[in-house]
Design an enzyme around this catalytic site. Structure first.
Site, PDB file in Angstrom:
ATOM      1  N   HIS A 110     -40.326   0.177 -19.849  1.00 43.09           N
ATOM      2  CA  HIS A 110     -38.943   0.138 -18.935  1.00 43.09           C
ATOM      3  C   HIS A 110     -39.013   0.721 -17.545  1.00 43.09           C
ATOM      4  O   HIS A 110     -38.521   0.460 -16.497  1.00 43.09           O
ATOM      5  CB  HIS A 110     -37.753   0.646 -19.798  1.00 43.09           C
ATOM      6  N   ASP A 166     -31.544   9.615 -20.864  1.00 46.20           N
ATOM      7  CA  ASP A 166     -31.165   8.583 -19.816  1.00 46.20           C
ATOM      8  C   ASP A 166     -30.607   8.984 -18.708  1.00 46.20           C
ATOM      9  O   ASP A 166     -29.484   9.825 -18.921  1.00 46.20           O
ATOM     10  CB  ASP A 166     -30.255   7.499 -20.665  1.00 46.20           C
TER      11      ASP A 166
HETATM   12  C1  HEM Z   1     -34.802   4.660 -16.427  1.00 39.96           C
HETATM   13  C2  HEM Z   1     -32.486   3.571 -20.659  1.00 39.96           C
HETATM   14  C3  HEM Z   1     -31.149  -0.618 -18.690  1.00 39.96           C
HETATM   15  C4  HEM Z   1     -32.761   0.776 -14.516  1.00 39.96           C
HETATM   16  C5  HEM Z   1     -34.379   4.676 -17.839  1.00 39.96           C
HETATM   17  C6  HEM Z   1     -34.804   5.591 -18.658  1.00 39.96           C
HETATM   18  C7  HEM Z   1     -33.990   5.288 -20.104  1.00 39.96           C
HETATM   19  C8  HEM Z   1     -33.418   4.129 -19.618  1.00 39.96           C
HETATM   20  C9  HEM Z   1     -34.354   6.194 -21.142  1.00 39.96           C
HETATM   21  C10 HEM Z   1     -35.820   6.850 -18.497  1.00 39.96           C
HETATM   22  C11 HEM Z   1     -35.026   8.002 -18.180  1.00 39.96           C
HETATM   23  C12 HEM Z   1     -34.302   7.964 -16.772  1.00 39.96           C
HETATM   24  O1  HEM Z   1     -34.879   8.097 -15.488  1.00 39.96           O
HETATM   25  O2  HEM Z   1     -33.064   7.662 -16.598  1.00 39.96           O
HETATM   26  C13 HEM Z   1     -31.913   2.203 -20.523  1.00 39.96           C
HETATM   27  C14 HEM Z   1     -31.311   1.732 -21.615  1.00 39.96           C
HETATM   28  C15 HEM Z   1     -31.080   0.551 -20.969  1.00 39.96           C
HETATM   29  C16 HEM Z   1     -31.282   0.282 -19.533  1.00 39.96           C
HETATM   30  C17 HEM Z   1     -31.248   2.084 -22.949  1.00 39.96           C
HETATM   31  C18 HEM Z   1     -30.061  -0.621 -21.476  1.00 39.96           C
HETATM   32  C19 HEM Z   1     -30.428  -1.136 -22.816  1.00 39.96           C
HETATM   33  C20 HEM Z   1     -31.345  -0.495 -17.376  1.00 39.96           C
HETATM   34  C21 HEM Z   1     -31.257  -1.732 -16.330  1.00 39.96           C
HETATM   35  C22 HEM Z   1     -31.938  -1.230 -15.195  1.00 39.96           C
HETATM   36  C23 HEM Z   1     -32.371   0.056 -15.244  1.00 39.96           C
HETATM   37  C24 HEM Z   1     -30.456  -2.957 -16.635  1.00 39.96           C
HETATM   38  C25 HEM Z   1     -31.715  -2.168 -13.878  1.00 39.96           C
HETATM   39  C26 HEM Z   1     -31.198  -3.248 -13.508  1.00 39.96           C
HETATM   40  C27 HEM Z   1     -33.426   1.934 -14.556  1.00 39.96           C
HETATM   41  C28 HEM Z   1     -34.095   2.686 -13.457  1.00 39.96           C
HETATM   42  C29 HEM Z   1     -34.768   3.873 -14.081  1.00 39.96           C
HETATM   43  C30 HEM Z   1     -34.432   3.888 -15.576  1.00 39.96           C
HETATM   44  C31 HEM Z   1     -34.049   2.314 -12.180  1.00 39.96           C
HETATM   45  C32 HEM Z   1     -35.463   4.901 -13.670  1.00 39.96           C
HETATM   46  C33 HEM Z   1     -36.874   4.537 -13.160  1.00 39.96           C
HETATM   47  C34 HEM Z   1     -37.848   5.316 -12.484  1.00 39.96           C
HETATM   48  O3  HEM Z   1     -37.857   5.485 -11.184  1.00 39.96           O
HETATM   49  O4  HEM Z   1     -38.412   6.290 -13.002  1.00 39.96           O
HETATM   50  N1  HEM Z   1     -33.582   3.649 -18.469  1.00 39.96           N
HETATM   51  N2  HEM Z   1     -32.026   1.404 -19.210  1.00 39.96           N
HETATM   52  N3  HEM Z   1     -32.117   0.315 -16.650  1.00 39.96           N
HETATM   53  N4  HEM Z   1     -33.714   2.551 -15.792  1.00 39.96           N
HETATM   54 FE1  HEM Z   1     -32.955   2.015 -17.595  1.00 39.96          FE
END
Ligand code: HEM
Length: 303
Positions: A218, A145
């Protein structure tokens, strides 16, 4: 050059998130604590060489009006909360956020205790979440993450207010949400199915090719090329006793609308996807918005 709070410092193995509400009449004590916070951090951090102890303080919209008489950050408002057809993102109380980061747990915990002592009788801590680094920066779903966070100058541009609000240059809008995972349902999925929920490979953390990445994954829902960039500092947390395992989501942005639009896409859906599939496995239990002003803001407050 305006110095921001340590928002852009790298993720650390230990973090503590405190959210507090200010009691009636607790404003003066709260202001004093905010002014003393840099000194408290130095006292605690200096005794633990290598801890890199850092603390970011954020203020909610209503609290801002209670604490300060001067201008207010242009986009500061309470977290709206989102009610989707299947999943919801509740708005929960919070006037103050303290985001403590440290290489070692002792320094973070000591500073959290000091903050609690100083706020006793003036504010109520409504949430304390102790976050930890889990293997290679993975969340408890097992995926790395934070990979696609902007880096260097791009991170500063994404997270920090620029000239558009000159009184608050160097500040940042922060949104936090505590998510609880349904690990039994998650573990019942095959790795390939999990990868389709997230949109990246699990072991080596590569983005799936567009042809294999579902529109409700996601990563597809939150793609920063279309939504804009934010700086996330999520941490896993959990309790074996309570059977609670989750992700503390925290995002910094120069405009809260970027994060809010992502939440709208996740919870209310878009033309591409009804909702973010991660929400079938993770439930948001808190949601609060803050503004973290530049580092010198609290020092400069009139008594
Ligand atoms: C990407 C986990 C909640 C926004 C990711 C990734 C994971 C992850 C594993 C892929 C690796 C990375 O680029 O970081 C989670 C988990 C969440 C959560 C476990 C809660 C249960 C959120 C929320 C938002 C968000 C609430 C926005 C309001 C993003 C964004 C990316 C991302 C912007 C990168 C997307 C890209 O441009 O590739 N998240 N996330 N995440 N997450 Fe989350």
């Amino acid at each position: 050059m305006v110095e921001p709070q340590p928002i852009l410092d790298p993720l650390t193995p230990a973090a503590i998130f405190l959210v507090a509400t200010i009691d009636e009449g607790g404003e003066a004590v709260t202001r004093e604590l905010l002014a003393d916070l840099p000194g408290l951090r130095r006292s605690v951090g200096f005794r633990v060489p290598g801890s890199g102890l850092a603390c970011i303080a954020g203020i909610g919209s209503e609290a801002w009006d209670r604490l300060f008489s001067g201008p207010k950050p242009a986009q500061l408002h309470e977290f709206p909360g989102y009610q989707g057809e299947k999943h919801q993102a509740p708005a929960t109380p919070g006037d103050l956020l303290f985001h403590l980061k440290s290489e070692t747990q002792d320094a973070a915990f000591e500073l959290a205790m000091k903050i609690g002592e100083r706020l006793a009788g003036a504010a109520t801590i409504v949430d304390q979440t102790v976050g930890f680094r889990y293997f290679e920066q993975r969340d408890l779903l097992g995926f790395v993450d934070g990979t696609e966070n902007p880096e260097g100058q791009l991170a500063a541009i994404a997270a920090l207010v620029g000239d558009e609000d000159p009184e608050f240059t160097g500040g940042s809008y922060v949104i936090v949400q505590k998510y609880l995972h349904d690990l039994d349902s998650w573990k019942a999925l095959s790795t390939t199915e999990q990868e389709k929920v997230i949109g990246r490979t699990k072991l080596d953390d590569f983005e799936l090719p567009d042809a294999d990445k579902p529109a409700n994954s996601h990563v597809a829902v939150n793609d920063q090329d279309t939504n804009g960039n934010i700086v996330r500092a999520n941490m896993p947390f959990g309790s074996v006793k309570d059977g609670e395992f989750g992700t503390y989501y925290i995002a910094y942005a120069d405009d809260p609308a970027i994060t809010e639009n992502m939440l709208i896409r996740m919870f209310l859906g878009s033309a591409d996807a009804a909702y973010d599939r991660i929400l079938d496995f993770s439930t948001a239990v808190t949601g609060t918005s803050f503004f973290a002003p530049a580092a010198g803001f609290f020092d400069a407050l009139p008594d």
